[in-house]
Design a protein around this motif. Structure first.
Motif, PDB file in Angstrom:
ATOM      1  N   THR A  45     -26.401  16.284  22.500  1.00 49.34           N
ATOM      2  CA  THR A  45     -25.467  17.161  23.220  1.00 49.34           C
ATOM      3  C   THR A  45     -24.078  16.531  23.212  1.00 49.34           C
ATOM      4  O   THR A  45     -23.940  15.296  23.211  1.00 49.34           O
ATOM      5  CB  THR A  45     -25.899  17.414  24.684  1.00 49.34           C
ATOM      6  OG1 THR A  45     -25.936  16.174  25.383  1.00 49.34           O
ATOM      7  CG2 THR A  45     -27.241  18.098  24.761  1.00 49.34           C
ATOM      8  N   ASN A  75     -18.124  13.376  26.287  1.00 56.99           N
ATOM      9  CA  ASN A  75     -19.492  12.962  26.596  1.00 56.99           C
ATOM     10  C   ASN A  75     -20.398  13.280  25.409  1.00 56.99           C
ATOM     11  O   ASN A  75     -20.406  14.419  24.925  1.00 56.99           O
ATOM     12  CB  ASN A  75     -20.039  13.718  27.820  1.00 56.99           C
ATOM     13  CG  ASN A  75     -19.366  13.313  29.092  1.00 56.99           C
ATOM     14  OD1 ASN A  75     -19.496  12.188  29.545  1.00 56.99           O
ATOM     15  ND2 ASN A  75     -18.620  14.228  29.688  1.00 56.99           N
ATOM     16  N   TYR A  76     -21.181  12.291  24.980  1.00 62.65           N
ATOM     17  CA  TYR A  76     -22.131  12.472  23.884  1.00 62.65           C
ATOM     18  C   TYR A  76     -23.467  11.859  24.309  1.00 62.65           C
ATOM     19  O   TYR A  76     -23.496  10.768  24.885  1.00 62.65           O
ATOM     20  CB  TYR A  76     -21.635  11.794  22.602  1.00 62.65           C
ATOM     21  CG  TYR A  76     -20.260  12.241  22.200  1.00 62.65           C
ATOM     22  CD1 TYR A  76     -20.065  13.462  21.561  1.00 62.65           C
ATOM     23  CD2 TYR A  76     -19.144  11.459  22.483  1.00 62.65           C
ATOM     24  CE1 TYR A  76     -18.795  13.885  21.197  1.00 62.65           C
ATOM     25  CE2 TYR A  76     -17.875  11.879  22.125  1.00 62.65           C
ATOM     26  CZ  TYR A  76     -17.706  13.087  21.487  1.00 62.65           C
ATOM     27  OH  TYR A  76     -16.454  13.501  21.142  1.00 62.65           O
ATOM     28  N   LEU A  77     -24.563  12.543  24.018  1.00 65.18           N
ATOM     29  CA  LEU A  77     -25.895  12.085  24.420  1.00 65.18           C
ATOM     30  C   LEU A  77     -26.883  12.338  23.293  1.00 65.18           C
ATOM     31  O   LEU A  77     -26.948  13.442  22.744  1.00 65.18           O
ATOM     32  CB  LEU A  77     -26.349  12.833  25.682  1.00 65.18           C
ATOM     33  CG  LEU A  77     -27.804  12.632  26.104  1.00 65.18           C
ATOM     34  CD1 LEU A  77     -28.000  11.247  26.703  1.00 65.18           C
ATOM     35  CD2 LEU A  77     -28.202  13.692  27.115  1.00 65.18           C
ATOM     36  N   LYS A  79     -31.014  11.953  22.749  1.00 66.49           N
ATOM     37  CA  LYS A  79     -32.233  11.733  23.535  1.00 66.49           C
ATOM     38  C   LYS A  79     -33.464  11.992  22.672  1.00 66.49           C
ATOM     39  O   LYS A  79     -33.558  13.008  21.984  1.00 66.49           O
ATOM     40  CB  LYS A  79     -32.236  12.670  24.742  1.00 66.49           C
ATOM     41  CG  LYS A  79     -33.449  12.537  25.628  1.00 66.49           C
ATOM     42  CD  LYS A  79     -33.319  13.471  26.827  1.00 66.49           C
ATOM     43  CE  LYS A  79     -34.517  13.395  27.726  1.00 66.49           C
ATOM     44  NZ  LYS A  79     -34.386  14.306  28.881  1.00 66.49           N
ATOM     45  N   GLN A  92     -32.844   7.418  25.648  1.00 68.24           N
ATOM     46  CA  GLN A  92     -31.554   8.055  25.366  1.00 68.24           C
ATOM     47  C   GLN A  92     -30.432   7.031  25.281  1.00 68.24           C
ATOM     48  O   GLN A  92     -30.470   5.985  25.911  1.00 68.24           O
ATOM     49  CB  GLN A  92     -31.223   9.121  26.402  1.00 68.24           C
ATOM     50  CG  GLN A  92     -30.990   8.623  27.799  1.00 68.24           C
ATOM     51  CD  GLN A  92     -30.744   9.768  28.773  1.00 68.24           C
ATOM     52  OE1 GLN A  92     -31.327  10.837  28.641  1.00 68.24           O
ATOM     53  NE2 GLN A  92     -29.888   9.548  29.746  1.00 68.24           N
ATOM     54  N   SER A  94     -26.126   7.221  25.459  1.00 70.00           N
ATOM     55  CA  SER A  94     -24.999   8.120  25.742  1.00 70.00           C
ATOM     56  C   SER A  94     -23.688   7.337  25.679  1.00 70.00           C
ATOM     57  O   SER A  94     -23.656   6.123  25.912  1.00 70.00           O
ATOM     58  CB  SER A  94     -25.153   8.792  27.108  1.00 70.00           C
ATOM     59  OG  SER A  94     -25.137   7.835  28.140  1.00 70.00           O
ATOM     60  N   GLN A  96     -19.483   7.868  26.885  1.00 67.50           N
ATOM     61  CA  GLN A  96     -18.471   8.665  27.574  1.00 67.50           C
ATOM     62  C   GLN A  96     -17.123   7.966  27.458  1.00 67.50           C
ATOM     63  O   GLN A  96     -17.040   6.734  27.623  1.00 67.50           O
ATOM     64  CB  GLN A  96     -18.807   8.821  29.059  1.00 67.50           C
ATOM     65  CG  GLN A  96     -17.745   9.632  29.805  1.00 67.50           C
ATOM     66  CD  GLN A  96     -17.970   9.641  31.303  1.00 67.50           C
ATOM     67  OE1 GLN A  96     -17.970   8.608  31.951  1.00 67.50           O
ATOM     68  NE2 GLN A  96     -18.175  10.832  31.846  1.00 67.50           N
TER      69      GLN A  96
END
Length: 195
Positions: A45, A75-77, A79, A92, A94, A96
């Protein structure tokens, strides 16, 4: 506006009027999911918010005091979920980035503050604004959660590790400021204080 009956040079009154105060905001988001197998999937995401705002002027503050404010958040995630026979594992990573920057439009001009003590009117402020500021915060997070169903209970364990980095450039009161007052020697033509 100058108080009635107070002799104020036209140069102080210049800069009065109506001016645009633009604001723009853009939000982007997306999600991708990949089924790796019946028991495993991968999800990515991203959310990006970008804002641009002009402020710091209006009323008795001239348009030359305009500041450009940029506020950007990324923001990058990524998972991964694995559903085992007797457990579920969620891992996950992430990232930011928060970036806030204030840039005075006319930092090369001195700030001029005209005061009218005892008359019940706000200061008239002309010239440039005071401060350049730039804040950047980066955050990298790694997290893993594992869940086991046990009879009528659920047991959950995991860990989270954050790596933070801050970069701050804060140049306050970089622009010289001169204060004038109707009750000071020199009145509104000669400053009684400088910074």
């Amino acid at each position: 506006r100058a108080p009635p009956g107070v002799p104020v040079p036209d140069s102080i009154l210049s800069g009065a009027g109506e001016f645009d105060q633009p604001f723009s905001s853009h939000l982007f988001f997306g999600k991708l999911t990949y089924d790796m197998s019946e028991r495993s999937d991968l999800m990515f995401t991203a959310t990006v918010r970008r804002e641009d705002d002009e402020r710091g002027f209006g009323e008795n503050q001239a348009a030359t005091l305009r500041e450009d404010i940029d506020n950007n958040v990324y923001n990058y995630l990524l998972k991964h979920t694995l559903a085992g026979a007797s457990f579920t594992n969620e891992a996950q990573v992430s990232f930011q980035r928060f970036h806030w920057m204030q840039v005075p439009e006319n930092s090369d001009q001195p700030r001029l503050v005209y005061r009218f003590p005892g008359l019940g009117v706000p200061d008239i402020i002309r010239g440039g604004n005071l401060s350049f500021q730039d804040f950047i915060q980066d955050r990298l997070a790694i997290r893993n959660d594992i869940t086991w169903p046990l009879a009528t209970h659920v047991v959950k364990a995991g860990f989270n590790v954050d790596f933070l980095e801050y970069n701050v450039d804060k140049r306050l009161d970089e622009t010289p400021t001169f204060w004038f007052a109707t009750d000071a020697p020199g009145g509104v033509r000669s400053p009684y204080e400088a910074n």
